[in-house]
Design a protein around this motif. Structure first.
Motif, short mmCIF file in Angstrom:
data_model
loop_
_atom_site.label_atom_id
_atom_site.label_comp_id
_atom_site.label_asym_id
_atom_site.label_seq_id
_atom_site.Cartn_x
_atom_site.Cartn_y
_atom_site.Cartn_z
N ARG A 14 0.96 -1.06 -0.01
CA ARG A 14 -0.01 -0.01 -0.14
C ARG A 14 0.82 1.07 0.05
O ARG A 14 0.51 2.27 -0.42
N ASP A 15 1.89 1.18 0.69
CA ASP A 15 2.94 2.34 0.63
C ASP A 15 3.63 2.80 -0.86
O ASP A 15 3.33 3.93 -1.19
N ALA A 16 3.62 1.76 -1.65
CA ALA A 16 3.94 1.84 -3.07
C ALA A 16 2.69 2.47 -3.79
O ALA A 16 3.19 3.35 -4.74
N ARG A 21 0.50 6.84 -6.99
CA ARG A 21 -0.63 7.10 -7.20
C ARG A 21 -0.97 8.60 -7.87
O ARG A 21 -1.48 8.66 -8.97
N PRO A 22 -0.09 9.62 -7.44
CA PRO A 22 -0.02 11.06 -8.02
C PRO A 22 0.24 10.92 -9.35
O PRO A 22 -0.11 11.67 -10.23
N ARG A 23 1.65 10.29 -9.55
CA ARG A 23 2.27 10.39 -10.97
C ARG A 23 1.03 9.66 -11.93
O ARG A 23 0.94 9.90 -13.04
N HIS A 24 0.56 8.28 -11.50
CA HIS A 24 -0.16 7.58 -12.34
C HIS A 24 -1.70 8.43 -12.77
O HIS A 24 -1.83 8.65 -13.86
N ARG A 25 -2.16 9.26 -11.58
CA ARG A 25 -3.32 10.07 -12.11
C ARG A 25 -2.86 10.98 -13.01
O ARG A 25 -3.71 11.65 -13.89
N GLU A 26 -1.75 11.93 -12.82
CA GLU A 26 -1.30 12.84 -13.58
C GLU A 26 -1.08 12.42 -15.03
O GLU A 26 -1.46 12.79 -15.88
N THR A 71 2.98 0.64 -13.75
CA THR A 71 3.75 -0.21 -14.46
C THR A 71 5.21 -0.14 -14.21
O THR A 71 6.02 -0.99 -13.69
N THR A 72 5.62 1.12 -14.38
CA THR A 72 6.99 1.34 -14.15
C THR A 72 7.66 1.37 -12.85
O THR A 72 8.65 0.99 -12.59
N GLU A 73 6.75 1.55 -11.97
CA GLU A 73 6.97 1.44 -10.34
C GLU A 73 6.34 0.00 -9.80
O GLU A 73 6.38 0.19 -8.39
N HIS A 74 5.92 -0.85 -10.34
CA HIS A 74 5.64 -2.27 -9.97
C HIS A 74 4.44 -2.23 -9.05
O HIS A 74 4.32 -2.83 -8.01
N VAL A 75 3.53 -1.49 -9.13
CA VAL A 75 2.30 -1.11 -8.70
C VAL A 75 1.28 -2.05 -9.23
O VAL A 75 0.34 -2.65 -8.59
#
Length: 92
Positions: A14-16, A21-26, A71-75
């Motif tokens: 959940r921390d990752a 999340r902010p970068r994903h939403r942008e 994807t790039t941050e393995h979430v």
């Protein structure tokens, strides 16, 4: 144009997820502005998210998903993708 639905199941970390999340939403907001993503958001229980993409083909969708911070941050633990034949209503 092809229409695809994408369900992204999140990692248990959940921390990752919170960090990415902010970068994903942008990233998705830019795709919304370009008319590529029609709608997107997490399920109410925050176990996964769902998005509707309008792209030329599956190759374009795959490229966009590869560039997504989830994807790039393995979430993104898993994705379920379907090409969708919209019969009733409109997307965008």
């Amino acid at each position: 144009m092809a229409c695809f639905t994408v369900e992204t199941t999140y990692t248990d970390d959940r921390d990752a997820l919170a960090a990415a999340r902010p970068r994903h939403r942008e990233y998705l907001a830019r795709l919304v502005e370009q008319g590529i993503v029609a709608a997107a958001g997490p399920w109410a229980d925050d176990s996964a998210g769902f998005a509707i993409y309008r792209v030329a083909d599956r190759a374009e969708l795959d490229r966009l998903l590869d560039e997504d911070p989830y994807t790039t941050e393995h979430v993104a633990a898993a994705r379920t993708i379907h090409e969708w034949n919209v019969v009733l209503g409109t997307i965008g």
